[in-house]
Enzyme design. Structure first.
Site, PDB file in Angstrom:
ATOM      1  N   LYS A 243       1.032  -1.195   0.276  1.00 53.60           N
ATOM      2  CA  LYS A 243       0.009  -0.353  -0.095  1.00 53.60           C
ATOM      3  C   LYS A 243       0.675   1.016  -0.312  1.00 53.60           C
ATOM      4  O   LYS A 243       0.262   2.606  -0.291  1.00 53.60           O
ATOM      5  CB  LYS A 243      -1.104  -0.114   1.673  1.00 53.60           C
ATOM      6  CG  LYS A 243      -1.813   1.039   1.528  1.00 53.60           C
ATOM      7  CD  LYS A 243      -2.635   2.020   0.258  1.00 53.60           C
ATOM      8  CE  LYS A 243      -3.546   2.931  -0.074  1.00 53.60           C
ATOM      9  NZ  LYS A 243      -4.284   3.179  -0.923  1.00 53.60           N
ATOM     10  N   CYS A 297      -4.426  10.844   0.827  1.00 53.99           N
ATOM     11  CA  CYS A 297      -2.594  10.106   0.861  1.00 53.99           C
ATOM     12  C   CYS A 297      -1.874   9.860   0.592  1.00 53.99           C
ATOM     13  O   CYS A 297      -0.811   9.689   1.241  1.00 53.99           O
ATOM     14  CB  CYS A 297      -3.575   8.580   0.136  1.00 53.99           C
ATOM     15  SG  CYS A 297      -5.354   8.012  -0.008  1.00 53.99           S
TER      16      CYS A 297
END
Length: 468
Positions: A243, A297
């Site tokens: 991720k 993010c």
């Protein structure tokens, strides 16, 4: 969730971790509502995830600290905007009794046998990862942890967090022997504006457990949730790295594009045109330059490696520096343009178009629009700011801007217009008509969305990555 949650906690619910049931039996228990599920965090990603889990299992309690969110969900409504199909999906899940919400995390933890964490992981002022919300939730789960429980973290975490932080915390505070509960990392791979589609199976799901049994169960669980492939990697740390690597790749690629874009003037070429042509070769996939990188993010994830590990990370650090400098670069393009038109910035009026970090998404976290407004305001310009997607104008007002409605913008006259986020509503805006009659309107195009104005009479066009 009703107040009798604790009294009915997990009575008769099957164990998940360490169960002797065959996979088919566990699947049947999961999809038949026999396994109570708690999803901790009902935010932009958490509510869609809880809703999909409710569709699959029919037995989900969503936990959130915001009483307004809890009330709205229990009425069958969604507080998350800009997610196609979510309002209806929440309403249907609540009406079917498959989804309820509560602010009592410990009661939910006592009742649940499968615990799913999806709360924010940010960075502090020193760019250190801030795990406080995640560890607080883990502590809540520990208070209700029972033998046979399975814990899944979907929140993006620095690699080794499950192994070194969450697992010891659950073990020490939960009072359950290590060999009697499971923990896996299964990162969300979801974009705002398409959350349900992504969760249901737009991409393969990555899963990794802290032990083999945890990995096996995570694979089984998401085989029901995700219609795409489930990729089980070696362990939770590998899944955490996957991720973070995804975000780092995008940040570094955008940094490269932004650095190339700053060469436009010296090269005397349109860098965006060159990038598009280069990308027709299958081994090249350069992103587009722009006014900056925002959201919850990409600006954060590189720091999960840079700050956490004693390894030389010059490439990631450079990319962060380049991307963080783009708002000032964009604002200075406007200020330089004003000076070229003979306008003192202190006497100028500038319109900033787009405040959210990306089109169509009401998210201001790390938005490049805020430092752009700050830079323009510090130079003495009068700044108007407009964005039809968000109602939160307070940060920009504190930075010195007057936040306007889009319908009122056409009545104003500006010396410069800076496009930061290309919201679809701006397509109908007659930008040249906003300029003064006696000189050119300076237009800074931060997203290559106004390229048709290049060479237009009355417009001094400056595009990020676009040579004129």
């Amino acid at each position: 969730m009703s107040s009798d949650l604790t009294s009915t906690a997990a009575d008769g619910a099957p164990h998940v971790y360490g169960s002797s049931d065959a996979p088919d039996e566990l699947n049947a228990a999961l999809t038949g509502g026999e396994v109570p599920v708690a999803v901790y965090g009902l935010g932009k990603m958490g509510l869609p995830l809880a809703t999909v889990y409710a569709e699959v299992t029919g037995n989900v309690t969503g936990v959130d600290v915001d009483p307004g969110v809890v009330r709205r969900v229990n009425r069958g409504g969604s507080h998350v905007t800009g997610e196609p199909g979510l309002d209806d999906a929440v309403g249907e899940a609540v009406a079917a009794g498959a989804l309820t919400a509560t602010g009592d995390g410990e009661a939910a933890a006592e009742a649940a046998r499968l615990h799913v964490i999806i709360v924010p992981t940010l960075i502090d002022e020193g760019n250190e990862p801030d795990l406080s919300v995640v560890t607080e939730v883990a502590g809540t789960i520990a208070a209700g942890l029972e033998p046979g429980d399975m814990v899944v973290a979907e929140s993006t975490l620095p690699p080794r967090t499950c192994r070194d932080t969450l697992l010891p915390l659950l073990e020490s505070e939960g009072g359950v022997p290590r060999e009697e509960f499971g923990l896996a990392f299964c990162p969300e791979r979801t974009s705002s504006g398409r959350a349900l589609e992504d969760i249901r199976g737009a991409y393969p799901k990555i899963v990794g457990g802290v032990d083999d049994e945890s990995g096996r169960l995570a694979e089984l669980i998401y085989g029901n949730v995700n219609s795409n492939d489930v990729i089980r990697v070696s362990d939770a740390t590998t899944a955490e790295a996957v991720k973070v690597f995804e975000g780092v790749y995008r940040d570094v690629n955008i940094g490269l594009a932004n650095e190339l874009g700053r060469h436009a003037g010296e090269l005397d070429v349109d860098v965006t045109e060159a990038i598009e042509a280069a990308n027709t070769q299958p081994f090249c996939e350069i992103h587009r330059p722009g006014a900056g990188v925002g959201g919850h993010c990409i600006p954060y994830y590189p720091h999960f490696l840079i700050q956490e590990f004693d390894v030389d990370s010059r490439l990631m650090e450079t990319a962060r520096d380049v991307n963080e400098a783009m708002p000032a670069y964009t604002a200075n393009a406007a200020l330089d343009g004003l000076l070229n038109e003979g306008v003192d910035p202190a006497d100028a009026s500038v319109l900033v178009l787009g405040l959210t970090y990306r089109p169509g998404v009401d998210e201001l976290r790390a938005t490049p629009a805020l430092p752009i407004v700050e830079e323009l305001s510090s130079a003495g310009t009068d700044v108007d700011a407009v964005d039809p997607v968000t109602d939160d104008g307070e940060p920009f007002e504190r930075a010195g801007a007057a936040v306007r409605d889009l319908d009122d913008v056409g009545d104003g006259t500006y010396d410069a217009v800076v496009l930061v986020t290309d919201q679809p509503a701006f397509e109908s805006l007659d930008v040249p008509a906003l300029g003064p009659e006696d000189r050119d309107l300076v237009v800074v195009d931060g997203r290559q969305a106004l390229t048709e104005l290049r060479g237009r009479d009355g417009v001094a066009y400056r595009g990020v990555g676009v040579n004129v």
